[in-house]
Write an enzyme that holds these catalytic residues in place. Structure first.
Site, PDB file in Angstrom:
ATOM      1  CD  GLU A 186      10.161   0.665  -4.203  1.00  0.00           C
ATOM      2  OE1 GLU A 186       9.073   0.351  -4.725  1.00  0.00           O
ATOM      3  OE2 GLU A 186      10.098   0.855  -2.920  1.00  0.00           O
ATOM      4  CG  ASN A 190       4.291  -1.150   0.008  1.00  0.00           C
ATOM      5  OD1 ASN A 190       3.665  -1.497   0.904  1.00  0.00           O
ATOM      6  ND2 ASN A 190       5.499  -0.482   0.104  1.00  0.00           N
ATOM      7  CE  LYS A 244       4.578   3.102  -0.797  1.00  0.00           C
ATOM      8  NZ  LYS A 244       5.310   4.124  -1.188  1.00  0.00           N
ATOM      9  N   GLY A 280       6.130   7.745  -5.182  1.00  0.00           N
ATOM     10  CA  GLY A 280       5.097   8.845  -4.610  1.00  0.00           C
ATOM     11  C   GLY A 280       5.170  10.200  -5.261  1.00  0.00           C
ATOM     12  CD  GLU A 286       7.085   4.815   1.766  1.00  0.00           C
ATOM     13  OE1 GLU A 286       6.270   4.108   2.387  1.00  0.00           O
ATOM     14  OE2 GLU A 286       6.957   5.506   0.760  1.00  0.00           O
ATOM     15  CB  SER A 338       5.681   7.239  -9.854  1.00  0.00           C
ATOM     16  OG  SER A 338       5.932   8.044  -8.921  1.00  0.00           O
ATOM     17  CG  HIS A 394       9.370   0.663   1.435  1.00  0.00           C
ATOM     18  ND1 HIS A 394       9.198   2.105   1.570  1.00  0.00           N
ATOM     19  CD2 HIS A 394       8.695   0.486   0.115  1.00  0.00           C
ATOM     20  CE1 HIS A 394       8.663   2.698   0.465  1.00  0.00           C
ATOM     21  NE2 HIS A 394       8.143   1.583  -0.469  1.00  0.00           N
TER      22      HIS A 394
HETATM   23  O1  LIG Z   1       6.601   0.336  -2.513  1.00  0.00           O
HETATM   24  C1  LIG Z   1       6.078   1.184  -3.423  1.00  0.00           C
HETATM   25  C2  LIG Z   1       6.985   2.129  -3.746  1.00  0.00           C
HETATM   26  O2  LIG Z   1       7.282   2.886  -2.796  1.00  0.00           O
HETATM   27  C3  LIG Z   1       6.355   2.796  -4.676  1.00  0.00           C
HETATM   28  O3  LIG Z   1       5.301   3.736  -4.388  1.00  0.00           O
HETATM   29  P1  LIG Z   1       4.419   4.911  -5.505  1.00  0.00           P
HETATM   30  O4  LIG Z   1       4.249   3.645  -6.642  1.00  0.00           O
HETATM   31  O5  LIG Z   1       3.291   5.295  -4.761  1.00  0.00           O
HETATM   32  O6  LIG Z   1       5.451   5.671  -6.100  1.00  0.00           O
END
Ligand SMILES: O=C[C@H](O)COP(=O)(O)O
Length: 258
Positions: A173, A11, A13, A179, A103, A219, A101
């Site tokens: 998640e 992803n 983002k 993150g 976010e 993460s 998600h």
């Molecule tokens: O969609 C992915 C998740 O929000 C995980 O993000 P991350 O690997 O940067 O912690």
């Protein structure tokens, strides 16, 4: 028990413009070999503006990488400024649409009810949802992570038939691990992923539950992926930050070698 092909999905983002996307997917395709593709399904989830470029590259070079969108409208068409419909994503040959998600839940107030409408929209247009669920830190501290996450699953799947749920991807998640560099322990991941599969079994039967794939996200890196993937109910990872680094993402795809 069904054999589930692990799904490693990057992803991105709101990162990488369409030119960067082309370079990134080319590099990723070059790094992956047939053995990787036979063992693991690899997908990228770029911003909407990159999807046409990724489609052209994947089609033109017959790449085995799949791709999808980070969101989908609950509506089919019409006066919904800023939204992108499932029909549009299907026309771009997207395989996946991320739904709910954290976010989007946090910054766009997306509710379980809206996620439910988006799940139905995805299936209507032949897309596979990657439905994101998971608790925040306050819920985790109170020990309510399982109940919280299962309520999100119940809400998002309300009225969705078993034959569709059999092909779904659910990404667990925990928000506190996204993150932040703070990864859930393999046991934390298994506790909730196992409970999600248990709920699918209650709602739809064991066969459907065993065929759905459940990812962990938060993460994930090359250094922690193997222990998480060793858990019986974890079928892949939804990778954010680490998916922007091709070498790191390839090492995640090759989790069995880590
Ligand atoms: O969609 C992915 C998740 O929000 C995980 O993000 P991350 O690997 O940067 O912690």
């Amino acid at each position: 028990m069904a054999t589930r092909t692990p799904l490693m999905a990057g992803n991105w983002k709101m990162n990488l413009n369409h030119l960067e996307a082309i370079a990134h997917v080319q590099k990723l395709a070059f790094a992956l070999n047939d053995k990787d593709h036979e063992a693991v399904e690899v997908a990228v989830l770029p911003p909407f503006t990159d999807l046409r470029s990724v489609q052209t590259l994947v089609d033109g070079d017959k790449l085995r990488i799949r791709y999808g969108a980070q969101d989908i409208s609950a509506h089919d068409s019409g006066a919904y400024t800023g939204e992108v419909s499932g029909a549009m994503l299907a026309k771009l040959n997207c395989t996946y649409a991320v739904i709910g998600h954290s976010e989007r839940r946090q910054y766009h107030n997306e509710t379980d009810e809206l996620c439910n409408a988006k799940v139905k929209a995805a299936y209507k247009h032949g897309l596979t949802p990657i439905l994101c669920v998971g608790e925040g830190l306050d819920v985790r501290k109170a020990g309510n992570q399982v109940a919280h996450t299962l309520a999100q699953v119940d809400g998002a799947l309300d009225g969705v038939p078993a034959e569709q749920v059999a092909g779904i991807v659910i990404a667990y998640e925990p928000v506190w691990a996204i993150g932040t560099g703070e990864v859930a322990t393999p046991e934390d991941a298994q506790e909730v992923c196992g409970a999600v599969r248990g709920r699918l079994a209650e709602l739809y039967g064991r066969e459907t539950a065993d065929s759905a794939r459940i990812q962990y996200g938060g993460s994930v890196k090359a250094g922690n992926v193997a222990a998480i993937m060793a858990q019986p109910d974890v079928d892949g990872a939804l990778v954010g930050g680490a998916s922007l680094d091709v070498d790191e993402f390839v090492r995640i795809v090759r989790f069995r070698d880590q």
